[in-house]
Design an enzyme around this catalytic site. Structure first.
Site, PDB file in Angstrom:
ATOM      1  N   ARG A   1       0.798  -1.238   0.000  1.00  0.00           N
ATOM      2  CA  ARG A   1       0.000   0.000   0.000  1.00  0.00           C
ATOM      3  C   ARG A   1       0.824   1.279   0.000  1.00  0.00           C
ATOM      4  O   ARG A   1       0.396   2.273  -0.617  1.00  0.00           O
ATOM      5  CB  ARG A   1      -1.080  -0.026   1.079  1.00  0.00           C
ATOM      6  CG  ARG A   1      -0.677  -0.085   2.449  1.00  0.00           C
ATOM      7  CD  ARG A   1      -1.514  -1.059   3.265  1.00  0.00           C
ATOM      8  NE  ARG A   1      -0.921  -2.392   3.185  1.00  0.00           N
ATOM      9  CZ  ARG A   1      -1.568  -3.484   2.830  1.00  0.00           C
ATOM     10  NH1 ARG A   1      -2.836  -3.419   2.536  1.00  0.00           N
ATOM     11  NH2 ARG A   1      -0.947  -4.633   2.775  1.00  0.00           N
ATOM     12  N   THR A   2       1.985   1.286   0.640  1.00  0.00           N
ATOM     13  CA  THR A   2       2.785   2.516   0.590  1.00  0.00           C
ATOM     14  C   THR A   2       3.237   2.750  -0.852  1.00  0.00           C
ATOM     15  O   THR A   2       3.164   3.872  -1.375  1.00  0.00           O
ATOM     16  CB  THR A   2       3.998   2.412   1.524  1.00  0.00           C
ATOM     17  OG1 THR A   2       3.540   1.992   2.805  1.00  0.00           O
ATOM     18  CG2 THR A   2       4.704   3.750   1.665  1.00  0.00           C
TER      19      THR A   2
ATOM     20  N   LYS B   1      26.143  -5.067  -8.510  1.00  0.00           N
ATOM     21  CA  LYS B   1      27.502  -5.075  -9.088  1.00  0.00           C
ATOM     22  C   LYS B   1      28.497  -4.379  -8.168  1.00  0.00           C
ATOM     23  O   LYS B   1      29.643  -4.186  -8.524  1.00  0.00           O
ATOM     24  CB  LYS B   1      27.497  -4.351 -10.435  1.00  0.00           C
ATOM     25  CG  LYS B   1      26.548  -4.938 -11.456  1.00  0.00           C
ATOM     26  CD  LYS B   1      26.514  -4.025 -12.699  1.00  0.00           C
ATOM     27  CE  LYS B   1      25.220  -4.180 -13.460  1.00  0.00           C
ATOM     28  NZ  LYS B   1      24.990  -3.083 -14.406  1.00  0.00           N
TER      29      LYS B   1
ATOM     30  N   ARG C   1      11.728   3.151   0.449  1.00  0.00           N
ATOM     31  CA  ARG C   1      11.484   2.221   1.572  1.00  0.00           C
ATOM     32  C   ARG C   1      12.709   1.329   1.653  1.00  0.00           C
ATOM     33  O   ARG C   1      13.147   0.748   0.654  1.00  0.00           O
ATOM     34  CB  ARG C   1      10.249   1.376   1.357  1.00  0.00           C
ATOM     35  CG  ARG C   1      10.243   0.228   2.360  1.00  0.00           C
ATOM     36  CD  ARG C   1       8.950  -0.476   2.459  1.00  0.00           C
ATOM     37  NE  ARG C   1       7.941   0.375   3.060  1.00  0.00           N
ATOM     38  CZ  ARG C   1       6.765  -0.104   3.484  1.00  0.00           C
ATOM     39  NH1 ARG C   1       6.479  -1.378   3.369  1.00  0.00           N
ATOM     40  NH2 ARG C   1       5.889   0.699   4.025  1.00  0.00           N
TER      41      ARG C   1
ATOM     42  N   HIS D   1       7.992   5.575  10.016  1.00  0.00           N
ATOM     43  CA  HIS D   1       7.168   5.534   8.800  1.00  0.00           C
ATOM     44  C   HIS D   1       6.339   6.826   8.821  1.00  0.00           C
ATOM     45  O   HIS D   1       5.126   6.809   9.059  1.00  0.00           O
ATOM     46  CB  HIS D   1       6.274   4.294   8.861  1.00  0.00           C
ATOM     47  CG  HIS D   1       5.683   3.874   7.552  1.00  0.00           C
ATOM     48  ND1 HIS D   1       5.689   4.666   6.425  1.00  0.00           N
ATOM     49  CD2 HIS D   1       5.050   2.722   7.184  1.00  0.00           C
ATOM     50  CE1 HIS D   1       5.096   4.021   5.433  1.00  0.00           C
ATOM     51  NE2 HIS D   1       4.706   2.839   5.869  1.00  0.00           N
TER      52      HIS D   1
HETATM   53  N1   CP Z   1       1.172   0.200   5.933  1.00  0.00           N
HETATM   54  C1   CP Z   1       2.163  -0.172   5.134  1.00  0.00           C
HETATM   55  O1   CP Z   1       3.281   0.359   5.211  1.00  0.00           O
HETATM   56  O2   CP Z   1       1.848  -1.161   4.242  1.00  0.00           O
HETATM   57  P1   CP Z   1       2.801  -1.767   3.136  1.00  0.00           P
HETATM   58  O3   CP Z   1       3.920  -2.469   3.854  1.00  0.00           O
HETATM   59  O4   CP Z   1       1.947  -2.700   2.335  1.00  0.00           O
HETATM   60  O5   CP Z   1       3.357  -0.626   2.326  1.00  0.00           O
END
Ligand code: CP
Length: 360
Positions: A92-93, A121, A142, A175
């Site tokens: 979702r992120t 590499k 991420r 987050h």
């Molecule tokens: N809430 C959240 O970070 O979900 P994802 O890990 O699916 O991105």
């Protein structure tokens, strides 16, 4: 025009010293002209900004209801390109950022694993980061390492292309954009009962390694008379740094292992899963801690207005039968992520006023 951080790198001896500094001492580094530029920590956000961003997200979702409105939004940033560098799993992120970019007209490119980039590499993280910035105007990352997004912002500030960096999840640490969508969700769920001020919120599950509850706890300093209840097994209790932060900001909280006892008292229940990916044996899913699960029978124990949230993905923490209850807010919550992330990107690229003007 190249925009460098308001706090110059000369104020710090180098990356290691910068990273070790208290967050409060380096917040200006992530701003340009007194506005948010990089988003690395939840502590960057103050109440006026949060209120403004929620309003902007509402405006975007309203505009997006019509074809004309969608077209206006898409014409705001067609000249910008974003990079999604997601080397830790995400649904979702990733999708909400990708679609937030689409809503505003940005073109998006992606890398979803180090095995498919030239890092395999032997390219250094610094060179990898610089390469991204050669092609795009925004980097959303991420990463399993706590400091990666921050290091990206630091490295780019030394180059001729210091593009904004958004932290889409940094190891078990933070987050911050999830915290923004959680605030937006809570404010919407409580819209008819006075908003988030004065509410009592339970956070449940793996609080030690759950970055979402950590970032959301930081944002609580912006709300009046909130109270937190941390509900977790002994081994997954909230870490001391968050508890110290709450004490410093006079935010009352307490800890318990008795989930059912607090259910009738709280205005929101924020469920989380056990974060096995940070275990010494990440494949082990044996212990499910059922006393920290929300079951259908609990629906009669919670208040009629109590919002049930979860950053998702869920495994077994919330029984599927709960999904149909109007208090189950987690599907609405994940959709809020797309709107608030669109609002954030609109703010960073300074097209927010054009959106606001549509309503004046
Ligand atoms: N809430 C959240 O970070 O979900 P994802 O890990 O699916 O991105």
């Amino acid at each position: 025009m190249v925009k460098y951080a308001e706090q110059t790198q000369q104020e710090f001896e180098g990356w290691d010293e910068f990273y070790a500094r208290a967050v409060d001492e380096k917040l200006d580094f992530f701003k340009r002209n007194d506005r948010v530029f990089d988003v690395i920590y939840a502590q960057q956000f103050a109440r006026p900004f949060l209120d403004y961003l929620c309003k902007l997200a509402d405006m975007i979702r309203l505009l997006a209801k019509t074809r004309v409105g969608q077209s206006k939004l898409r014409h705001l940033l067609p000249h910008k390109r974003a990079m999604l560098y997601f080397v830790q799993p995400s649904t979702r992120t990733f999708l909400s950022f990708q679609n937030a970019c689409h809503i505003l007209g940005l073109t998006v490119s992606e890398i979803r694993g180090t095995s498919t980039s030239s890092e395999v590499k032997g390219e250094s993280p610094e060179d990898t980061i610089r390469t991204f910035a050669s092609y795009v105007n925004l980097i959303i990352s991420r990463h399993p390492e706590a400091g990666f997004a921050e290091k990206t912002a630091w490295v780019l500030n030394q180059t001729s292309r210091p593009v904004p960096v958004l932290n889409g999840g940094s190891g078990p640490d933070q987050h911050p954009t999830q915290a923004l969508l959680d605030i937006y969700s809570l404010e919407r769920e409580f819209r008819t009962i006075g908003g988030l001020d004065g509410k009592k919120i339970a956070m449940v599950g793996d609080l030690k390694r759950g970055r979402t509850v950590r970032s959301l706890s930081y944002l609580m300093k912006n709300y009046r008379d909130v109270e937190l209840v941390f509900v977790s097994p002994e081994i997954f209790r909230m870490k001391d740094d968050i508890k110290e932060f709450l004490k410093k900001h006079n935010i009352p909280f307490y800890e318990t292992e008795d989930f059912e006892s607090i259910m009738p008292e709280v205005d929101a229940i924020y469920m989380t899963r056990i974060q096995n990916e940070y275990s010494s044996d990440p494949t082990s899913k044996d212990e499910t801690y059922p006393q920290f699960h929300m079951k259908k029978k609990h629906l009669s124990m919670i208040q009629t207005h109590c919002a049930i949230l979860h950053p998702l993905p869920r495994r077994y923490e919330i029984e599927i039968g709960i999904d149909k209850d109007p208090r189950a807010a987690y599907w609405r919550q994940e959709r809020c992520g797309m709107w608030i992330r669109a609002a954030l990107i609109a703010h960073i690229f300074r097209v927010d006023q054009e959106i606001i003007d549509e309503f004046s």
